[in-house]
Design a protein around this motif. Structure first.
Motif, PDB file in Angstrom:
ATOM      1  N   LEU A 142      -3.875  -0.800  -1.992  1.00 48.63           N
ATOM      2  CA  LEU A 142      -2.574  -1.405  -1.777  1.00 48.63           C
ATOM      3  C   LEU A 142      -1.461  -0.485  -2.260  1.00 48.63           C
ATOM      4  O   LEU A 142      -1.499   0.038  -3.378  1.00 48.63           O
ATOM      5  CB  LEU A 142      -2.493  -2.741  -2.505  1.00 48.63           C
ATOM      6  CG  LEU A 142      -1.169  -3.499  -2.388  1.00 48.63           C
ATOM      7  CD1 LEU A 142      -0.882  -3.864  -0.935  1.00 48.63           C
ATOM      8  CD2 LEU A 142      -1.222  -4.751  -3.264  1.00 48.63           C
ATOM      9  N   VAL A 143      -0.477  -0.326  -1.396  1.00 51.05           N
ATOM     10  CA  VAL A 143       0.770   0.351  -1.745  1.00 51.05           C
ATOM     11  C   VAL A 143       1.889  -0.660  -1.567  1.00 51.05           C
ATOM     12  O   VAL A 143       2.056  -1.229  -0.483  1.00 51.05           O
ATOM     13  CB  VAL A 143       1.019   1.575  -0.849  1.00 51.05           C
ATOM     14  CG1 VAL A 143       2.414   2.149  -1.090  1.00 51.05           C
ATOM     15  CG2 VAL A 143      -0.042   2.640  -1.098  1.00 51.05           C
ATOM     16  N   THR A 144       2.625  -0.898  -2.643  1.00 50.84           N
ATOM     17  CA  THR A 144       3.731  -1.849  -2.603  1.00 50.84           C
ATOM     18  C   THR A 144       5.012  -1.105  -2.950  1.00 50.84           C
ATOM     19  O   THR A 144       5.091  -0.455  -4.002  1.00 50.84           O
ATOM     20  CB  THR A 144       3.516  -2.993  -3.590  1.00 50.84           C
ATOM     21  OG1 THR A 144       2.265  -3.636  -3.305  1.00 50.84           O
ATOM     22  CG2 THR A 144       4.639  -4.021  -3.480  1.00 50.84           C
ATOM     23  N   VAL A 145       5.996  -1.222  -2.068  1.00 50.28           N
ATOM     24  CA  VAL A 145       7.275  -0.542  -2.278  1.00 50.28           C
ATOM     25  C   VAL A 145       8.342  -1.596  -2.514  1.00 50.28           C
ATOM     26  O   VAL A 145       8.597  -2.443  -1.648  1.00 50.28           O
ATOM     27  CB  VAL A 145       7.648   0.334  -1.074  1.00 50.28           C
ATOM     28  CG1 VAL A 145       8.930   1.114  -1.362  1.00 50.28           C
ATOM     29  CG2 VAL A 145       6.511   1.289  -0.737  1.00 50.28           C
ATOM     30  N   SER A 146       8.957  -1.550  -3.664  1.00 56.42           N
ATOM     31  CA  SER A 146      10.000  -2.519  -3.998  1.00 56.42           C
ATOM     32  C   SER A 146      11.374  -1.950  -3.630  1.00 56.42           C
ATOM     33  O   SER A 146      11.616  -0.748  -3.728  1.00 56.42           O
ATOM     34  CB  SER A 146       9.952  -2.851  -5.476  1.00 56.42           C
ATOM     35  OG  SER A 146      10.224  -1.695  -6.254  1.00 56.42           O
ATOM     36  N   PRO A 191      10.457   0.009   1.787  1.00 60.46           N
ATOM     37  CA  PRO A 191       9.770  -1.293   1.674  1.00 60.46           C
ATOM     38  C   PRO A 191       8.835  -1.554   2.857  1.00 60.46           C
ATOM     39  O   PRO A 191       7.782  -2.178   2.680  1.00 60.46           O
ATOM     40  CB  PRO A 191      10.932  -2.279   1.635  1.00 60.46           C
ATOM     41  CG  PRO A 191      12.049  -1.500   1.008  1.00 60.46           C
ATOM     42  CD  PRO A 191      11.891  -0.104   1.540  1.00 60.46           C
ATOM     43  N   GLU A 192       9.184  -1.087   4.033  1.00 57.95           N
ATOM     44  CA  GLU A 192       8.335  -1.319   5.211  1.00 57.95           C
ATOM     45  C   GLU A 192       7.048  -0.491   5.189  1.00 57.95           C
ATOM     46  O   GLU A 192       6.181  -0.664   6.050  1.00 57.95           O
ATOM     47  CB  GLU A 192       9.100  -1.039   6.515  1.00 57.95           C
ATOM     48  CG  GLU A 192       9.728   0.342   6.604  1.00 57.95           C
ATOM     49  CD  GLU A 192      11.190   0.337   6.212  1.00 57.95           C
ATOM     50  OE1 GLU A 192      11.555  -0.388   5.255  1.00 57.95           O
ATOM     51  OE2 GLU A 192      11.970   1.096   6.846  1.00 57.95           O
ATOM     52  N   ASP A 193       6.905   0.400   4.221  1.00 58.57           N
ATOM     53  CA  ASP A 193       5.641   1.123   4.045  1.00 58.57           C
ATOM     54  C   ASP A 193       4.632   0.300   3.239  1.00 58.57           C
ATOM     55  O   ASP A 193       3.478   0.732   3.091  1.00 58.57           O
ATOM     56  CB  ASP A 193       5.879   2.455   3.321  1.00 58.57           C
ATOM     57  CG  ASP A 193       6.700   3.435   4.138  1.00 58.57           C
ATOM     58  OD1 ASP A 193       7.572   4.103   3.544  1.00 58.57           O
ATOM     59  OD2 ASP A 193       6.473   3.527   5.357  1.00 58.57           O
ATOM     60  N   THR A 194       5.054  -0.835   2.723  1.00 57.25           N
ATOM     61  CA  THR A 194       4.144  -1.693   1.981  1.00 57.25           C
ATOM     62  C   THR A 194       2.985  -2.132   2.870  1.00 57.25           C
ATOM     63  O   THR A 194       3.198  -2.677   3.950  1.00 57.25           O
ATOM     64  CB  THR A 194       4.882  -2.934   1.449  1.00 57.25           C
ATOM     65  OG1 THR A 194       5.845  -2.509   0.480  1.00 57.25           O
ATOM     66  CG2 THR A 194       3.916  -3.919   0.813  1.00 57.25           C
ATOM     67  N   ALA A 195       1.774  -1.848   2.415  1.00 59.52           N
ATOM     68  CA  ALA A 195       0.585  -2.144   3.219  1.00 59.52           C
ATOM     69  C   ALA A 195      -0.653  -1.788   2.417  1.00 59.52           C
ATOM     70  O   ALA A 195      -0.572  -1.123   1.377  1.00 59.52           O
ATOM     71  CB  ALA A 195       0.598  -1.340   4.518  1.00 59.52           C
ATOM     72  N   VAL A 196      -1.778  -2.216   2.930  1.00 62.87           N
ATOM     73  CA  VAL A 196      -3.049  -1.699   2.452  1.00 62.87           C
ATOM     74  C   VAL A 196      -3.350  -0.444   3.276  1.00 62.87           C
ATOM     75  O   VAL A 196      -3.321  -0.496   4.507  1.00 62.87           O
ATOM     76  CB  VAL A 196      -4.181  -2.725   2.601  1.00 62.87           C
ATOM     77  CG1 VAL A 196      -5.521  -2.101   2.184  1.00 62.87           C
ATOM     78  CG2 VAL A 196      -3.888  -3.963   1.773  1.00 62.87           C
ATOM     79  N   TYR A 197      -3.613   0.645   2.593  1.00 62.43           N
ATOM     80  CA  TYR A 197      -3.880   1.918   3.252  1.00 62.43           C
ATOM     81  C   TYR A 197      -5.388   2.175   3.255  1.00 62.43           C
ATOM     82  O   TYR A 197      -6.043   2.066   2.213  1.00 62.43           O
ATOM     83  CB  TYR A 197      -3.138   3.041   2.542  1.00 62.43           C
ATOM     84  CG  TYR A 197      -1.665   3.051   2.872  1.00 62.43           C
ATOM     85  CD1 TYR A 197      -0.816   2.068   2.380  1.00 62.43           C
ATOM     86  CD2 TYR A 197      -1.127   4.030   3.699  1.00 62.43           C
ATOM     87  CE1 TYR A 197       0.542   2.052   2.713  1.00 62.43           C
ATOM     88  CE2 TYR A 197       0.220   4.034   4.028  1.00 62.43           C
ATOM     89  CZ  TYR A 197       1.043   3.040   3.533  1.00 62.43           C
ATOM     90  OH  TYR A 197       2.383   3.038   3.858  1.00 62.43           O
ATOM     91  N   TYR A 198      -5.893   2.510   4.427  1.00 64.68           N
ATOM     92  CA  TYR A 198      -7.317   2.735   4.614  1.00 64.68           C
ATOM     93  C   TYR A 198      -7.593   4.176   5.012  1.00 64.68           C
ATOM     94  O   TYR A 198      -6.892   4.740   5.859  1.00 64.68           O
ATOM     95  CB  TYR A 198      -7.869   1.834   5.718  1.00 64.68           C
ATOM     96  CG  TYR A 198      -7.793   0.362   5.430  1.00 64.68           C
ATOM     97  CD1 TYR A 198      -6.678  -0.385   5.788  1.00 64.68           C
ATOM     98  CD2 TYR A 198      -8.854  -0.296   4.811  1.00 64.68           C
ATOM     99  CE1 TYR A 198      -6.600  -1.743   5.535  1.00 64.68           C
ATOM    100  CE2 TYR A 198      -8.798  -1.660   4.553  1.00 64.68           C
ATOM    101  CZ  TYR A 198      -7.669  -2.373   4.924  1.00 64.68           C
ATOM    102  OH  TYR A 198      -7.609  -3.715   4.664  1.00 64.68           O
ATOM    103  N   CYS A 199      -8.637   4.715   4.448  1.00 64.20           N
ATOM    104  CA  CYS A 199      -9.165   6.001   4.855  1.00 64.20           C
ATOM    105  C   CYS A 199     -10.277   5.746   5.877  1.00 64.20           C
ATOM    106  O   CYS A 199     -11.025   4.764   5.744  1.00 64.20           O
ATOM    107  CB  CYS A 199      -9.730   6.700   3.623  1.00 64.20           C
ATOM    108  SG  CYS A 199     -10.644   8.199   3.926  1.00 64.20           S
ATOM    109  N   ALA A 200     -10.365   6.605   6.877  1.00 63.63           N
ATOM    110  CA  ALA A 200     -11.394   6.429   7.895  1.00 63.63           C
ATOM    111  C   ALA A 200     -11.855   7.785   8.413  1.00 63.63           C
ATOM    112  O   ALA A 200     -11.123   8.774   8.321  1.00 63.63           O
ATOM    113  CB  ALA A 200     -10.862   5.580   9.043  1.00 63.63           C
ATOM    114  N   VAL A 201     -13.043   7.790   8.980  1.00 63.95           N
ATOM    115  CA  VAL A 201     -13.620   9.031   9.512  1.00 63.95           C
ATOM    116  C   VAL A 201     -14.176   8.799  10.913  1.00 63.95           C
ATOM    117  O   VAL A 201     -14.920   7.831  11.129  1.00 63.95           O
ATOM    118  CB  VAL A 201     -14.750   9.559   8.606  1.00 63.95           C
ATOM    119  CG1 VAL A 201     -15.384  10.800   9.226  1.00 63.95           C
ATOM    120  CG2 VAL A 201     -14.228   9.873   7.218  1.00 63.95           C
ATOM    121  N   ASN A 202     -13.803   9.688  11.809  1.00 62.69           N
ATOM    122  CA  ASN A 202     -14.406   9.750  13.144  1.00 62.69           C
ATOM    123  C   ASN A 202     -15.288  10.991  13.147  1.00 62.69           C
ATOM    124  O   ASN A 202     -14.793  12.105  13.178  1.00 62.69           O
ATOM    125  CB  ASN A 202     -13.314   9.850  14.201  1.00 62.69           C
ATOM    126  CG  ASN A 202     -13.885   9.974  15.613  1.00 62.69           C
ATOM    127  OD1 ASN A 202     -15.079  10.184  15.813  1.00 62.69           O
ATOM    128  ND2 ASN A 202     -13.007   9.849  16.595  1.00 62.69           N
TER     129      ASN A 202
END
Length: 120
Positions: free
Chosen positions: A115-119, A85-96
């Motif tokens: 969005l990734v939602t873990v129940s 459940p604590e992995d629930t978050a909006v996940y972003y891809c990024a590039v350096n």
């Protein structure tokens, strides 16, 4: 114009798995650091994983998350297993583009997030 488009998020039960993808367009990133970050509600955006010549992970995801890339497709992936459940978050891809830094402020390009939602 550079675009990063994430896909593969959704609702999953604890213990489940997801595979996030981030497809880049407008520029080739074969030599760049490609990374995943996440931001949970009410929290700051945090580093999750990065890949360039080597791979690094946040301690909280080591052993459960796997980052990979396909330079021919200009795409980076994040395999997420044993979701909590604590992995629930909006996940972003990024590039350096030019360096190996994993800092939020060092990223040159960002996706809009997924969005990734873990129940429980």
């Amino acid at each position: 114009q550079v675009q990063l488009v994430e896909s593969g998020g959704g609702l999953v039960q604890a213990g489940g798995s997801l595979r996030l993808s981030c497809a880049a367009s407008g520029r080739t990133f074969s030599r760049a650091t490609m990374a995943w970050f996440r931001q949970a509600p009410g929290k700051e955006r945090e580093f999750v994983a990065a890949i360039r010549w080597d791979i690094s992970y946040a301690d909280s995801v080591k052993g459960r998350f796997t980052i990979s890339r396909d330079n021919a497709k200009n795409t980076v992936y994040l395999q997420i297993n044993s979701l909590r459940p604590e992995d629930t978050a909006v996940y972003y891809c990024a590039v350096n583009v030019h360096g190996g830094s994993r800092d939020v402020g060092a990223m040159d390009y960002w996706g809009k997030g997924i969005l990734v939602t873990v129940s429980s």
